[in-house]
Design a protein around this motif. Structure first.
Motif, PDB file in Angstrom:
ATOM      1  N   LYS A 218       0.858  -1.175   0.000  1.00 46.94           N
ATOM      2  CA  LYS A 218       0.000   0.000   0.000  1.00 46.94           C
ATOM      3  C   LYS A 218       0.899   1.231   0.000  1.00 46.94           C
ATOM      4  O   LYS A 218       1.982   1.222   0.596  1.00 46.94           O
ATOM      5  CB  LYS A 218      -0.898   0.023   1.239  1.00 46.94           C
ATOM      6  N   TYR A 219       0.438   2.285  -0.660  1.00 51.70           N
ATOM      7  CA  TYR A 219       1.240   3.503  -0.785  1.00 51.70           C
ATOM      8  C   TYR A 219       1.667   4.025   0.585  1.00 51.70           C
ATOM      9  O   TYR A 219       2.837   4.344   0.793  1.00 51.70           O
ATOM     10  CB  TYR A 219       0.452   4.577  -1.549  1.00 51.70           C
ATOM     11  N   SER A 220       0.745   4.088   1.526  1.00 52.31           N
ATOM     12  CA  SER A 220       1.049   4.607   2.863  1.00 52.31           C
ATOM     13  C   SER A 220       2.116   3.746   3.556  1.00 52.31           C
ATOM     14  O   SER A 220       3.010   4.251   4.227  1.00 52.31           O
ATOM     15  CB  SER A 220      -0.216   4.679   3.720  1.00 52.31           C
ATOM     16  N   GLU A 221       2.031   2.435   3.375  1.00 48.82           N
ATOM     17  CA  GLU A 221       3.011   1.518   3.964  1.00 48.82           C
ATOM     18  C   GLU A 221       4.386   1.711   3.328  1.00 48.82           C
ATOM     19  O   GLU A 221       5.412   1.709   4.013  1.00 48.82           O
ATOM     20  CB  GLU A 221       2.527   0.071   3.764  1.00 48.82           C
TER      21      GLU A 221
ATOM     22  N   TYR B  76       0.330   8.124  -7.621  1.00 49.12           N
ATOM     23  CA  TYR B  76       0.420   6.704  -7.305  1.00 49.12           C
ATOM     24  C   TYR B  76      -0.949   6.190  -6.866  1.00 49.12           C
ATOM     25  O   TYR B  76      -1.724   6.895  -6.237  1.00 49.12           O
ATOM     26  CB  TYR B  76       1.442   6.475  -6.179  1.00 49.12           C
ATOM     27  N   GLY B  77      -1.201   4.930  -7.191  1.00 52.34           N
ATOM     28  CA  GLY B  77      -2.445   4.294  -6.770  1.00 52.34           C
ATOM     29  C   GLY B  77      -2.327   3.795  -5.337  1.00 52.34           C
ATOM     30  O   GLY B  77      -1.342   4.067  -4.636  1.00 52.34           O
ATOM     31  N   ASP B  78      -3.337   3.050  -4.898  1.00 50.64           N
ATOM     32  CA  ASP B  78      -3.323   2.517  -3.532  1.00 50.64           C
ATOM     33  C   ASP B  78      -2.208   1.492  -3.347  1.00 50.64           C
ATOM     34  O   ASP B  78      -1.575   1.432  -2.299  1.00 50.64           O
ATOM     35  CB  ASP B  78      -4.679   1.854  -3.205  1.00 50.64           C
ATOM     36  N   ILE B  79      -1.974   0.668  -4.360  1.00 55.14           N
ATOM     37  CA  ILE B  79      -0.909  -0.334  -4.308  1.00 55.14           C
ATOM     38  C   ILE B  79       0.217   0.142  -5.212  1.00 55.14           C
ATOM     39  O   ILE B  79      -0.001   0.520  -6.361  1.00 55.14           O
ATOM     40  CB  ILE B  79      -1.417  -1.728  -4.781  1.00 55.14           C
TER      41      ILE B  79
END
Length: 184
Positions: free
Chosen positions: A43-46, A60-63
Motif C-alpha cells: 500500500k502507498y502509505s506503507e 500513485y495508486g493505492d498499491i
C-alpha cells in the motif's frame, strides 16, 4: 528501456563534471557488485513509512511497486527492471538538465548502447589524433595550440585590414590635395 533511462533528483544547481563522474562511478560500482533487486508491492502509505522515495509530481495508486537495491536505494517505480544490478552492464550519463526549480534530470544510457557510445567516442578521438598526428594525451594541447594560432591569425588579419584602410585614406587624401579647382 533496456538501453536508456531518465532519473530525477533534487538539486538547485547544474551538476558539475566531477559530480557527474562521481555518480557514474558509484552507479557502475553498484553494477559491478551485481546486487539482487527486491521488488515488492505494498500500500502507498506503507511504502512511504518504509522510506520508499516517490518521484516529484507522480501520481500513485493505492498499491505501489517498490524496488529496493540493497541498502542503497528504495524507490516507488512502475517501470521494468533487471533482476540484478550486473544485468545493466554499463551506465553512462549523456545529459543533465533542469526540469523545474530544484529538480534536475539525468539522462543515461546502459548496456550495449553505452558500450557503443563509448566506442564511437574512442573512434572519434582516434580520428582526431591521427589528423593531428599526436597521441591521445596531446590532443587537447594540439587543439589549444591551433585555437591560439587562429586567434593570432585573426588579430593579424585585423591589423592588416586596419593598415589597408589607412593606406586607402592616405591615398585618397593625396589624390584630393592634388585636385586643381579651376574657377571660371
Amino acid at each position: 528501456t533496456h538501453e536508456k533511462l531518465s532519473f530525477y533528483l533534487t538539486n538547485y544547481e547544474k551538476l558539475s563534471k566531477d559530480q557527474i563522474e562521481k555518480i557514474e562511478k558509484q552507479v557502475n560500482q553498484l553494477i559491478i557488485n551485481n546486487i539482487k533487486l527486491d521488488v515488492l508491492e505494498k500500500k502507498y502509505s506503507e511504502a512511504k513509512k518504509m522510506g520508499a522515495e516517490a518521484l516529484f509530481g507522480e501520481k500513485y495508486g493505492d498499491i505501489v511497486r517498490i524496488v529496493n537495491i540493497g541498502d542503497f536505494s528504495m524507490e516507488l517505480c512502475g517501470g521494468t527492471h533487471v533482476n540484478r544490478t550486473g544485468d545493466i552492464s554499463l551506465f553512462k550519463i549523456i545529459s543533465e538538465s533542469a526540469l523545474a526549480s530544484g529538480i534536475r534530470r539525468i539522462e543515461a544510457i546502459t548496456g550495449l548502447e553505452a558500450i557503443n557510445y563509448c566506442n564511437v567516442n574512442i573512434e572519434n578521438i582516434n580520428i582526431i589524433k591521427n589528423k593531428l598526428q599526436c597521441s591521445s594525451e596531446d590532443v587537447l594541447n594540439k587543439i589549444e595550440g591551433f585555437l591560439a594560432l587562429v586567434k593570432e591569425n585573426s588579430d593579424l588579419l585585423k591589423k592588416i585590414e586596419d593598415i589597408h584602410i589607412l593606406e586607402m585614406i592616405n591615398t585618397l587624401e593625396k589624390d584630393a590635395s592634388s585636385v586643381v579647382v579651376i574657377d571660371d
